[in-house]
Scaffold this motif. Sequence first.
Motif, PDB file in Angstrom:
ATOM      1  N   GLN A 211       0.803  -1.215   0.000  1.00 16.51           N
ATOM      2  CA  GLN A 211       0.000   0.000   0.000  1.00 16.51           C
ATOM      3  C   GLN A 211       0.844   1.277   0.000  1.00 16.51           C
ATOM      4  O   GLN A 211       0.314   2.363  -0.196  1.00 16.51           O
ATOM      5  CB  GLN A 211      -0.912   0.012   1.240  1.00 16.51           C
ATOM      6  CG  GLN A 211      -1.951  -1.091   1.228  1.00 16.51           C
ATOM      7  CD  GLN A 211      -2.861  -0.994   0.027  1.00 16.51           C
ATOM      8  OE1 GLN A 211      -3.492   0.027  -0.216  1.00 16.51           O
ATOM      9  NE2 GLN A 211      -2.931  -2.072  -0.752  1.00 16.51           N
ATOM     10  N   GLY A 212       2.131   1.126   0.226  1.00 14.28           N
ATOM     11  CA  GLY A 212       3.026   2.269   0.155  1.00 14.28           C
ATOM     12  C   GLY A 212       3.309   2.902   1.508  1.00 14.28           C
ATOM     13  O   GLY A 212       2.539   2.778   2.461  1.00 14.28           O
ATOM     14  N   THR A 213       4.442   3.574   1.573  1.00 14.39           N
ATOM     15  CA  THR A 213       4.818   4.345   2.756  1.00 14.39           C
ATOM     16  C   THR A 213       5.298   5.717   2.288  1.00 14.39           C
ATOM     17  O   THR A 213       6.073   5.818   1.332  1.00 14.39           O
ATOM     18  CB  THR A 213       5.883   3.607   3.597  1.00 14.39           C
ATOM     19  OG1 THR A 213       6.118   4.315   4.808  1.00 14.39           O
ATOM     20  CG2 THR A 213       7.206   3.428   2.856  1.00 14.39           C
ATOM     21  N   GLN A 214       4.827   6.753   2.957  1.00 15.21           N
ATOM     22  CA  GLN A 214       5.093   8.118   2.501  1.00 15.21           C
ATOM     23  C   GLN A 214       6.430   8.620   3.021  1.00 15.21           C
ATOM     24  O   GLN A 214       6.724   8.515   4.220  1.00 15.21           O
ATOM     25  CB  GLN A 214       3.982   9.058   2.987  1.00 15.21           C
ATOM     26  CG  GLN A 214       4.190  10.518   2.640  1.00 15.21           C
ATOM     27  CD  GLN A 214       4.109  10.769   1.150  1.00 15.21           C
ATOM     28  OE1 GLN A 214       3.350  10.125   0.424  1.00 15.21           O
ATOM     29  NE2 GLN A 214       4.916  11.717   0.661  1.00 15.21           N
ATOM     30  N   VAL A 215       7.218   9.166   2.113  1.00 16.24           N
ATOM     31  CA  VAL A 215       8.478   9.815   2.467  1.00 16.24           C
ATOM     32  C   VAL A 215       8.380  11.276   2.025  1.00 16.24           C
ATOM     33  O   VAL A 215       8.128  11.556   0.850  1.00 16.24           O
ATOM     34  CB  VAL A 215       9.674   9.127   1.784  1.00 16.24           C
ATOM     35  CG1 VAL A 215      10.958   9.912   2.035  1.00 16.24           C
ATOM     36  CG2 VAL A 215       9.811   7.690   2.276  1.00 16.24           C
ATOM     37  N   THR A 216       8.557  12.167   2.964  1.00 20.62           N
ATOM     38  CA  THR A 216       8.503  13.601   2.662  1.00 20.62           C
ATOM     39  C   THR A 216       9.827  14.230   3.052  1.00 20.62           C
ATOM     40  O   THR A 216      10.281  14.078   4.186  1.00 20.62           O
ATOM     41  CB  THR A 216       7.355  14.282   3.424  1.00 20.62           C
ATOM     42  OG1 THR A 216       6.121  13.643   3.084  1.00 20.62           O
ATOM     43  CG2 THR A 216       7.272  15.751   3.064  1.00 20.62           C
ATOM     44  N   VAL A 217      10.420  14.916   2.102  1.00 22.05           N
ATOM     45  CA  VAL A 217      11.725  15.536   2.326  1.00 22.05           C
ATOM     46  C   VAL A 217      11.544  17.039   2.422  1.00 22.05           C
ATOM     47  O   VAL A 217      11.018  17.677   1.515  1.00 22.05           O
ATOM     48  CB  VAL A 217      12.696  15.188   1.182  1.00 22.05           C
ATOM     49  CG1 VAL A 217      14.085  15.759   1.485  1.00 22.05           C
ATOM     50  CG2 VAL A 217      12.772  13.681   0.989  1.00 22.05           C
ATOM     51  N   SER A 218      11.954  17.587   3.533  1.00 26.22           N
ATOM     52  CA  SER A 218      11.858  19.035   3.730  1.00 26.22           C
ATOM     53  C   SER A 218      13.164  19.691   3.311  1.00 26.22           C
ATOM     54  O   SER A 218      14.249  19.157   3.536  1.00 26.22           O
ATOM     55  CB  SER A 218      11.555  19.349   5.195  1.00 26.22           C
ATOM     56  OG  SER A 218      12.619  18.896   6.020  1.00 26.22           O
ATOM     57  N   SER A 219      13.013  20.864   2.699  1.00 26.89           N
ATOM     58  CA  SER A 219      14.212  21.561   2.214  1.00 26.89           C
ATOM     59  C   SER A 219      14.712  22.571   3.231  1.00 26.89           C
ATOM     60  O   SER A 219      14.091  22.775   4.266  1.00 26.89           O
ATOM     61  CB  SER A 219      13.910  22.254   0.897  1.00 26.89           C
ATOM     62  OG  SER A 219      12.799  23.107   1.043  1.00 26.89           O
TER      63      SER A 219
END
Length: 129
Positions: free
Chosen positions: A121-129
């Motif tokens: 189902q996926g896993t969310q990766v969020t990269v902050s700048s």
Amino acid sequence: QVEVVESGGGLVQTGGSLKVSCSVSGLKFDDYVMAWFRLSPTKERFWISTINWSGSSSWSRMSVEGRFTVSRDNTKNMFYLQMNHIQPTDTGTYFCAAASAHDWTKSYFDPSLSDFQYWGQGTQVTVSS
């Protein structure tokens, strides 16, 4: 019943590291080729990496080569993606996928989505700048 479950996603700063995992059950894990794909915020799906059934060989897209490492532990039915030097363009939902190695006649490099029979189902990766 086959179950593919990703975990380990989260928020990470640019330049940081994160390891996402994929747990597989309901099939003979070492009979399967495994791959990671990413769904970008613009809903494009990109192939990231593929690993063969034994873990002896792997292939990755050029944009992650040298930063991401794919691995598997066939004793634990686990598949991993270690992400280092993460960039904002790595943001997305990471999916793992399984394909029978017995039927595998495709390219390990940049395979098609349709080459894989089972998906998580996926896993969310969020990269902050």
